[in-house]
Scaffold this active site. Structure first.
Site, PDB file in Angstrom:
ATOM      1  N   LYS A 146       0.731  -1.112  -0.202  1.00  0.00           N
ATOM      2  CA  LYS A 146       0.038  -0.137   0.086  1.00  0.00           C
ATOM      3  C   LYS A 146       0.973   1.294  -0.018  1.00  0.00           C
ATOM      4  CE  LYS A 146      -2.938   2.925   2.752  1.00  0.00           C
ATOM      5  NZ  LYS A 146      -3.477   3.195   3.801  1.00  0.00           N
ATOM      6  N   ALA A 199      -9.510   5.416   4.131  1.00  0.00           N
ATOM      7  CA  ALA A 199      -9.430   6.491   5.130  1.00  0.00           C
ATOM      8  C   ALA A 199     -10.696   7.535   5.211  1.00  0.00           C
ATOM      9  CB  ALA A 199      -8.332   7.560   4.618  1.00  0.00           C
ATOM     10  N   GLY A 200     -10.874   7.855   6.247  1.00  0.00           N
ATOM     11  CA  GLY A 200     -12.136   8.855   6.696  1.00  0.00           C
ATOM     12  C   GLY A 200     -13.475   8.165   6.941  1.00  0.00           C
ATOM     13  N   ALA A 235      -9.354   1.555   9.643  1.00  0.00           N
ATOM     14  CA  ALA A 235      -8.756   1.253  10.905  1.00  0.00           C
ATOM     15  C   ALA A 235      -9.081   1.763  12.086  1.00  0.00           C
ATOM     16  CB  ALA A 235      -7.075   1.270  10.698  1.00  0.00           C
ATOM     17  N   THR A 236      -9.077   3.225  12.130  1.00  0.00           N
ATOM     18  CA  THR A 236      -9.212   3.950  13.131  1.00  0.00           C
ATOM     19  C   THR A 236     -10.717   3.703  13.859  1.00  0.00           C
ATOM     20  OG1 THR A 236      -8.011   5.725  12.296  1.00  0.00           O
ATOM     21  CG2 THR A 236      -9.024   6.331  14.322  1.00  0.00           C
TER      22      THR A 236
END
Lengths: 251, 66
Positions: A96, A183-184, A205-206
């Site tokens: 990635k 992301a986001g 992930a987060t």
């Protein structure tokens, strides 16, 4: 079967997980299992002799394919070296590609990313570049030989969802490699929307690792990705300004 | 002879190899990779690649991230 195919490899799960932000390897392990993921990112860092346990042990135990990233790189040169070290350490040509422009936004640098992508493709890597939601750049990276494109929904870790759904649709329309929304993502509806827009997979992930209950959120994301994918395949009804009776009074 | 390993100065005997430098840090041989002065040194070459004064050795592994 509705498999996700990247670089000739098949995945039954369309949820790609990151591993950053988990409070412990145990919590991460539970979340990964609940997510059903088959492909998960790791970062490359200087070896810490005092570190106990490894994220690699977790992935190996759960038979999850490892996807090293180049997180922390600001230039094409750094990213190419990091990818080569990852290939040597982990025995995978998959990467990635992530080249960020500044620490405050962590937004990807398109020029450095494209430069690194060309060099890595030429070196035999399976390159999955993390990019802004830019349809022109996505097309150029596909032409350069990338195995997928990974446009962001919003900045890393922001949980702001998909800020420009129209651009994501444009990327999907033009792409013949998988489009992975990266992301986001903040919550399950964001992941479902990504799939409804036509993305082939979601990377997050987060949203899971920093949720109050990571394992439960991972299960929610799994369901959301599956539901969004099914809705995309089913074909949604057109939007109308006014009502249309579902039980007409006359023929 | 002084070499930098992961940003810290280490005193090594003359002729020390990459393998010797790695052992100063860890006994692990899998899941790690080494670059000397920004060039990857393949594991098969660790034993036969000598280090020089002021070489920068980076020993990396996978961690949680992304």
């Amino acid at each position: 079967m509705d498999d996700l195919i990247i670089g000739g490899e098949k995945f039954a799960s369309r949820l790609i997980m990151g591993t950053g932000g988990a409070p412990s390897l145990e919590v991460l392990d539970q979340a990964l299992v609940a997510s059903g993921t088959e492909l998960t990112t790791v970062a490359m860092r200087r070896l810490d002799p005092a570190a106990r346990g490894s994220v690699l042990d977790v992935l190996r135990r759960r038979d999850i394919k490892v996807l090293p990233n180049t997180a922390g790189c600001y230039t094409a040169g750094e990213a190419v070296l990091t990818a080569r070290l990852a290939r040597e350490a982990l025995g995978t040509p998959w990467v990635k590609l992530e080249v960020i422009s500044d620490e405050r936004t962590l937004l990807p640098d398109p020029i450095e990313t494209f430069d690194a992508a060309e060099r890595l493709v030429a070196d035999g890597f399976v390159v999955l570049p993390y990019i802004g939601d830019d349809p022109a750049l996505a097309r150029r990276l596909e032409q350069a030989g990338c195995a997928a494109v990974m446009p962001l929904g919003a900045p890393i870790g922001s949980g702001l969802g998909i800020r420009n759904p129209h651009n994501i649709e444009l990327i999907v329309e033009a792409a013949s490699v998988p489009v992975i929304l990266d992301a986001g993502i903040g919550t399950a509806s964001d992941a479902a929307l990504a799939m409804e827009l036509g993305c082939d997979a979601v990377l997050l992930a987060t949203a899971v690792t920093r949720a109050q209950r990571p394992e439960l959120m991972a299960a929610a994301m799994r369901g959301a990705v599956e539901a969004g994918r099914a809705a995309r395949l089913a074909g949604r009804i057109p939007k109308r300004r006014y009502a249309e009776a579902s039980s007409p009074m006359s023929k | 002879m002084n070499v930098m390993i992961n940003g810290e100065a280490h005193d090594m005997p003359p002729g020390a190899t990459v393998a010797y430098a790695v052992q100063a840090l860890t006994s692990a041989t899998s899941g790690i990779a080494v670059a000397v002065n920004d060039e990857v040194v393949r594991r098969s070459a660790w034993d036969t690649t000598p280090l020089s004064e002021r070489d920068r050795v980076e020993v990396l592994t996978a961690v949680q991230g992304g």
